[in-house]
Design an enzyme around this catalytic site. Structure first.
Site, PDB file in Angstrom:
ATOM      1  N   LEU A 136       0.820  -1.212   0.000  1.00 10.95           N
ATOM      2  CA  LEU A 136       0.000   0.000   0.000  1.00 10.95           C
ATOM      3  C   LEU A 136       0.856   1.265   0.000  1.00 10.95           C
ATOM      4  CD1 LEU A 136      -2.650  -1.048   2.687  1.00 10.95           C
ATOM      5  CD2 LEU A 136      -3.038  -0.865   0.215  1.00 10.95           C
ATOM      6  N   GLY A 168       2.498   4.285   1.474  1.00 12.83           N
ATOM      7  CA  GLY A 168       2.930   4.514   2.849  1.00 12.83           C
ATOM      8  C   GLY A 168       3.431   3.277   3.550  1.00 12.83           C
ATOM      9  N   LYS A 214       7.810   1.025   0.941  1.00  8.84           N
ATOM     10  CA  LYS A 214       8.467   0.424  -0.227  1.00  8.84           C
ATOM     11  C   LYS A 214       9.672   1.228  -0.698  1.00  8.84           C
ATOM     12  CE  LYS A 214       4.702   0.760  -2.638  1.00  8.84           C
ATOM     13  NZ  LYS A 214       3.913   1.436  -1.577  1.00  8.84           N
ATOM     14  N   SER A 222       1.391  -1.411  -7.317  1.00 10.62           N
ATOM     15  CA  SER A 222       1.058  -2.555  -8.180  1.00 10.62           C
ATOM     16  C   SER A 222      -0.034  -3.419  -7.535  1.00 10.62           C
ATOM     17  CB  SER A 222       2.309  -3.383  -8.455  1.00 10.62           C
ATOM     18  OG  SER A 222       2.080  -4.304  -9.484  1.00 10.62           O
TER      19      SER A 222
END
Length: 197
Positions: free
Chosen positions: A33, A35, A38, A106
């Site tokens: 998600l 935040g 990543k 994604s």
């Protein structure tokens, strides 16, 4: 148009580029998600790899959308096209002998499967940054969740658009792990792939 396109063969191969760099090349794909962490993890992993003498490049969702994908929105179709372009760019980096680190939401399983198909299963490592929606909203680094809850953003993943979590990621990280712990876990998982036998 396709009938007028001919694939050009180059004299220097991917294996030769890898040999010059003294390591293999592949894609480490971070999904989760907004935040979730990543981009932070991709950047910290790049630092670790850089210090090990590994040639790398980070592709980040926001940065790519400011350039090559600036004409795309957030509809399911545009998200899929966004992912297709990311995959093709990653494939070029892999062919260049570079370890590419991608940080993208994604949200759809089919798109991640397509990325894996484009770069090749042997060149794809999926990292699921499994941070809960509650924690992502608490962080709300970009203020997107607040805008989405107020109805100012449409197609917000996790709020008004789905996120299909990976069922069998190569690596799954928890919000309870520190950045250093997460990077060490990823590095230990991929270090054998880096070696040229």
């Amino acid at each position: 148009m396709k009938k007028n396109i001919t694939k050009h063969s180059y004299k220097i191969s991917c294996d030769e580029r890898r040999a010059l760099n003294k390591h293999h090349s592949f894609l480490v794909f971070f999904t989760g998600l907004s935040g979730a962490g990543k981009s932070t993890l991709a950047n910290r992993l790049e630092e670790r790899l850089y210090n090990e003498g590994i040639h790398t490049y980070v592709l980040d969702g926001d940065n790519v959308r400011k350039g090559i994908n600036k004409n795309l929105g957030f509809s399911p179709e545009d998200r899929s096209e966004n992912n297709r372009r990311i995959a093709e760019i990653s494939k070029l980096f892999i062919d260049a002998g570079i370890v590419v680190l991608c940080a993208f939401i994604s949200p759809y399983k089919k798109d991640r499967a397509y990325i894996k198909k484009i770069v090749g299963a042997d060149n794809y490592i999926e990292v699921f940054v499994n941070t809960s929606l509650e924690e992502c909203e608490r962080r709300d680094i970009k203020g997107l969740y607040k805008k989405a809850r107020a109805g100012k953003i449409k197609n917000m993943t996790g709020i008004s658009a789905p996120y299909e979590a990976p069922e069998h990621p190569d690596i799954e990280l928890s919000e309870h792990q520190s950045i250093d712990e997460s990077v060490a876990l990823i590095f230990n998982k991929i270090k054998h792939k880096l070696k040229i036998m």
